[in-house]
Design an enzyme around this catalytic site. Structure first.
Site, PDB file in Angstrom:
ATOM      1  N   HIS A   6       0.848  -1.197   0.000  1.00  0.00           N
ATOM      2  CA  HIS A   6       0.000   0.000   0.000  1.00  0.00           C
ATOM      3  C   HIS A   6       0.888   1.252   0.000  1.00  0.00           C
ATOM      4  CE1 HIS A   6      -2.762   3.138   1.260  1.00  0.00           C
ATOM      5  NE2 HIS A   6      -3.684   2.380   0.694  1.00  0.00           N
ATOM      6  N   GLU A  49      -4.217   1.951  -7.187  1.00  0.00           N
ATOM      7  CA  GLU A  49      -4.467   3.039  -6.244  1.00  0.00           C
ATOM      8  C   GLU A  49      -3.533   4.204  -6.566  1.00  0.00           C
ATOM      9  OE1 GLU A  49      -6.578   1.025  -2.560  1.00  0.00           O
ATOM     10  OE2 GLU A  49      -4.706   2.018  -2.108  1.00  0.00           O
TER      11      GLU A  49
END
Ligand SMILES: O=C(CO)COP(=O)(O)O
Length: 256
Positions: free
Chosen positions: A101, A169
């Protein structure tokens, strides 16, 4: 059956323990009655903190909701203080490991090399990596595609065969007011899908979008992605159920 539409949620570190448990119970109650979740047309996964994992596995027992960890160790056992292995996660019923992430890359210095070793650890232990990739800055379409696809390739370098969930993302759209524009997301996720399709051993992989995703986005993307990876906009259980309803409508369209 067509591949399910995915609806994932990372709770990051937003909730304390009691609030997380209340959220699990509320979500479990709603998805238990949801026909598209029960039939497998919509696949829901929830990624809480490590301390919340065991209660999450218990709360979602008897539903089809899968539980994932927000990180995983590169090694399977040994002197790695503070780490949690994919072996132990699999042992307690965790099915996915979120890897790479943007917050872990930025705040904790995770490089593509570390991310690739975590993806390998997840896959060799039967966990599905939720591998987050995306350009750091607002770039044009071609530069964004190049950045995301290169990152995907580096992050899966040397990892054993097995399906992955690639979460596109774009870093600039995380924690923002709005998600990335639909046309941008369609272009980059299409390129990620083509890159995955060209990799040996990645059959069954999926590409989802994350970054200020919420109700309305899945319908706007109209089947261009395999699902969404939600953050803040899933804290409200009604909003999450709205996204699951949109996923169900897409899944029904796909088979019609
Ligand atoms: O990073 C995300 C999911 O992993 C997205 O978070 P937000 O939806 O809160 O921007």
């Amino acid at each position: 059956m067509a591949a399910p539409v995915l609806v994932g949620v990372s709770l990051k570190m937003y909730f304390g323990h009691a609030r997380a448990l209340r959220w699990f119970d509320a979500v479990a109650e709603r998805v238990r009655e949801h026909p598209a979740v029960a039939s497998g047309d919509v696949a829901v996964f929830v990624i809480p903190t490590f301390v919340q994992l065991l209660p999450a596995v218990a709360a979602f027992a008897g539903t089809r909701v899968r539980v994932g960890a927000q990180d995983v160790a590169t090694a399977d056992a040994g002197a790695y203080t503070g780490e949690v292995s994919a072996v132990e996660l699999a042992e307690v019923g965790v099915g996915l490991a979120e890897i790479g992430h943007a917050e872990r890359r930025r705040l904790f210095g995770e490089t593509d090399d570390v991310v690739a070793r975590k993806a390998a650890a997840a896959l060799r232990n039967g966990l599905t990596p939720v591998l987050c990739v995306g350009e750091a800055d607002r770039l044009g379409r071609d530069a964004s595609i190049a950045a995301a696809v290169d990152q995907l390739r580096r992050d899966l370098d040397g990892a054993p065969a097995g399906p992955v969930i690639a979460a596109y993302e774009p870093v600039w759209a995380i924690g923002a007011a709005e998600p990335a524009p639909v046309s941008h997301t369609i272009a980059v996720t299409r390129a990620l899908r083509e890159a995955l399709d060209a990799m040996p051993g990645r059959e069954g992989s999926a590409v989802v979008y994350g970054g200020s995703a919420g109700p309305g986005l899945l319908a706007a993307l109209d089947g261009a992605v395999d699902g969404l990876f939600l953050g803040r906009f899933a804290h409200d259980v009604d909003a999450l159920v709205q996204v699951i309803d949109e996923a169900a409508a897409l899944a029904a369209e796909a088979v019609a």
